[in-house]
Design a protein around this motif. Structure first.
Motif, mmCIF file in Angstrom:
data_model
loop_
_atom_site.group_PDB
_atom_site.id
_atom_site.type_symbol
_atom_site.label_atom_id
_atom_site.label_comp_id
_atom_site.label_asym_id
_atom_site.label_seq_id
_atom_site.Cartn_x
_atom_site.Cartn_y
_atom_site.Cartn_z
ATOM 1 N N THR A 1 -0.320 -6.821 -11.453
ATOM 2 C CA THR A 1 -1.687 -6.310 -11.318
ATOM 3 C C THR A 1 -2.303 -5.982 -12.683
ATOM 4 O OG1 THR A 1 -0.802 -4.071 -11.044
ATOM 5 C CG2 THR A 1 -1.284 -5.292 -9.026
ATOM 6 N N ASP A 2 -1.470 -5.915 -13.733
ATOM 7 C CA ASP A 2 -1.956 -5.526 -15.057
ATOM 8 C C ASP A 2 -2.393 -6.774 -15.839
ATOM 9 O OD1 ASP A 2 -2.535 -4.259 -17.397
ATOM 10 O OD2 ASP A 2 -0.637 -3.160 -17.526
ATOM 11 N N THR A 3 -3.495 -7.338 -15.404
ATOM 12 C CA THR A 3 -3.973 -8.615 -15.952
ATOM 13 C C THR A 3 -4.157 -8.542 -17.475
ATOM 14 O OG1 THR A 3 -5.171 -8.822 -13.870
ATOM 15 C CG2 THR A 3 -5.731 -10.409 -15.587
ATOM 16 N N GLU A 4 -4.725 -7.434 -17.953
ATOM 17 C CA GLU A 4 -4.995 -7.332 -19.397
ATOM 18 C C GLU A 4 -3.705 -7.430 -20.206
ATOM 19 O OE1 GLU A 4 -7.850 -7.333 -21.084
ATOM 20 O OE2 GLU A 4 -8.665 -7.748 -19.106
ATOM 21 N N VAL B 1 5.309 -13.273 -3.795
ATOM 22 C CA VAL B 1 5.221 -11.969 -4.450
ATOM 23 C C VAL B 1 4.113 -11.069 -3.906
ATOM 24 C CG1 VAL B 1 6.283 -12.570 -6.647
ATOM 25 C CG2 VAL B 1 3.861 -12.969 -6.331
ATOM 26 N N ILE B 2 3.077 -11.643 -3.313
ATOM 27 C CA ILE B 2 1.916 -10.816 -2.956
ATOM 28 C C ILE B 2 2.298 -9.780 -1.892
ATOM 29 C CG2 ILE B 2 -0.473 -10.864 -2.133
ATOM 30 C CD1 ILE B 2 -0.285 -12.254 -4.747
ATOM 31 N N ASP C 1 -2.109 -3.039 0.132
ATOM 32 C CA ASP C 1 -3.538 -3.367 0.184
ATOM 33 C C ASP C 1 -4.300 -2.554 -0.858
ATOM 34 O OD1 ASP C 1 -2.860 -5.013 2.233
ATOM 35 O OD2 ASP C 1 -3.775 -3.798 3.823
ATOM 36 N N SER C 2 -3.841 -1.277 -1.084
ATOM 37 C CA SER C 2 -4.546 -0.417 -2.045
ATOM 38 C C SER C 2 -4.446 -0.961 -3.474
ATOM 39 C CB SER C 2 -3.987 1.006 -1.986
ATOM 40 O OG SER C 2 -2.596 0.967 -2.271
ATOM 41 N N GLU C 3 -3.481 -1.864 -3.720
ATOM 42 C CA GLU C 3 -3.372 -2.480 -5.056
ATOM 43 C C GLU C 3 -4.287 -3.705 -5.181
ATOM 44 O OE1 GLU C 3 0.921 -1.977 -6.826
ATOM 45 O OE2 GLU C 3 1.107 -2.260 -4.647
ATOM 46 N N GLN C 4 -4.975 -4.014 -4.096
ATOM 47 C CA GLN C 4 -6.007 -5.054 -4.073
ATOM 48 C C GLN C 4 -5.540 -6.411 -4.630
ATOM 49 O OE1 GLN C 4 -9.175 -2.696 -6.091
ATOM 50 N NE2 GLN C 4 -10.165 -2.840 -4.080
ATOM 51 N N PRO C 5 -4.609 -7.043 -3.922
ATOM 52 C CA PRO C 5 -4.100 -8.335 -4.413
ATOM 53 C C PRO C 5 -5.193 -9.384 -4.599
ATOM 54 C CG PRO C 5 -3.153 -7.773 -2.243
ATOM 55 C CD PRO C 5 -3.914 -6.580 -2.713
ATOM 56 N N GLY D 1 13.581 0.845 2.060
ATOM 57 C CA GLY D 1 14.619 0.467 1.093
ATOM 58 C C GLY D 1 14.157 0.529 -0.350
ATOM 59 N N THR D 2 12.847 0.601 -0.578
ATOM 60 C CA THR D 2 12.341 0.563 -1.960
ATOM 61 C C THR D 2 11.621 1.853 -2.340
ATOM 62 O OG1 THR D 2 10.275 -0.455 -1.186
ATOM 63 C CG2 THR D 2 11.995 -1.956 -1.945
ATOM 64 N N GLY D 3 11.793 2.921 -1.533
ATOM 65 C CA GLY D 3 11.070 4.162 -1.832
ATOM 66 C C GLY D 3 9.566 3.931 -1.726
ATOM 67 N N ASP D 4 9.182 3.144 -0.730
ATOM 68 C CA ASP D 4 7.766 2.853 -0.451
ATOM 69 C C ASP D 4 7.101 2.024 -1.556
ATOM 70 O OD1 ASP D 4 5.701 2.891 1.366
ATOM 71 O OD2 ASP D 4 4.783 4.697 0.529
ATOM 72 N N GLN D 5 7.910 1.235 -2.285
ATOM 73 C CA GLN D 5 7.349 0.372 -3.347
ATOM 74 C C GLN D 5 7.189 -1.051 -2.822
ATOM 75 O OE1 GLN D 5 6.645 1.612 -6.651
ATOM 76 N NE2 GLN D 5 6.904 3.456 -5.420
ATOM 77 N N TRP D 6 6.578 -1.241 -1.721
ATOM 78 C CA TRP D 6 6.432 -2.594 -1.159
ATOM 79 C C TRP D 6 5.112 -2.675 -0.424
ATOM 80 C CZ3 TRP D 6 7.159 -6.269 3.023
ATOM 81 C CH2 TRP D 6 7.685 -7.505 2.611
#
Ligand code: SAM
Length: 252
Positions: free
Chosen positions: A113-116, A141-142, A147-151, A191-196
């Motif tokens: 998400t860090d395009t710059e 990967v998406i 959704d809040s990370e706005q793919p 399994g990822t501590g909500d990192q998915w």
């Protein structure tokens, strides 16, 4: 988890345990992982051979597993350049120490998400030349993004940095079965501590391509994306619970 599903050796007890849970919900997960990896190889070969692409950004590249994107691309163009981007420091460390990395590879630890940051690090020293066509890969990967990370916005931001004649490749996990979507999403978040992110529906993936010229065969289960032969397609295992759905679009 993906490495274990592909039959690799760079995985840990926790990954194997999570895969066993996953196989209970979606028994075809191994076939799905293999089908996806074959798609990645076909799409890179197609872009290199038939569209003359020599520069690749592989977002969420995962642990090295032969052949990787640079091996496929450099078979066609000896000087092809591949920037591998992953958020996981273990993935980046393994990538950097792989025996077959060469001057045509660069490893960038960043969120996709860090395009710059990606553009800055990939273009440093002229490694990736953004004034020329680039293929931006977002393969399997998406679904890691919420959704809040706005793919969709992330893909749009990268599209705007790419020169005419560039390509965007996107596929992600989708299921028509609501229970599979919910159960896999819960398993992965737990399994990822909500990192998915989430398993989505085909319509969600179609929206990522709004305003883009999608190449035939358009948006499909990636198993059906330009299969090497009818025989290979028939031999590919069907995955009934879910598929990797997506395709390839050209920028202008
Ligand atoms: C299923 S693997 C996909 C590997 C490869 N793209 C393929 O299709 O064979 C997903 C990878 O995405 C990475 N990933 C997850 N979230 C990410 C993020 N926000 N930015 C970059 N990489 C991410 C994970 O660390 C993992 O290595």
């Amino acid at each position: 988890m993906y490495d274990w599903l592909l039959g690799g050796e760079l995985n840990f007890e926790a990954d194997r345990k999570a895969c066993e849970d996953l196989l209970r919900i979606a028994p075809s997960s191994r076939e799905l992982a293999l089908n996806n990896r074959w798609f990645l190889q076909r799409v890179v070969r197609f872009l290199a051979e038939e569209r003359g692409i020599t520069q690749f950004l592989d977002h969420g590249s995962g642990l090295p597993t032969r052949p990787n994107v640079h091996q496929v691309a450099q078979e066609v163009h000896e000087n092809a350049r591949v920037a591998y981007i992953d958020i996981d420091p273990i993935v980046i460390a393994h990538g950097r120490t792989s025996l077959d990395v060469n001057s045509g590879t660069r490893f960038i630890e960043a969120s996709m998400t860090d395009t710059e940051r990606i553009v800055e690090q990939a273009s440093r020293g002229g490694f990736i030349d953004f004034s020329r066509p680039v293929a931006a890969l977002y393969v399997s990967v998406i679904h890691c993004l919420k959704d809040s990370e706005q793919p969709g916005e992330m893909i749009r931001r990268m599209r705007e940095r790419l020169a005419p004649g560039s390509y965007v490749v996107v596929c992600q996990l989708v299921s028509d079965d609501e229970k599979v979507r919910e159960d896999v999403t819960k398993l992965m978040r737990d399994g990822t501590g909500d990192q998915w992110g989430r398993v989505r529906e085909k319509g969600d993936v179609r929206r990522y391509f709004d305003g883009l010229t999608v190449l035939p065969p358009y948006l499909v289960d990636v198993t059906h994306w330009r299969p090497d032969s009818e025989l290979r397609l028939r031999r590919a295992q069907r995955t009934h619970e879910w598929v990797e759905f997506g395709g390839v679009a050209r920028i202008r």
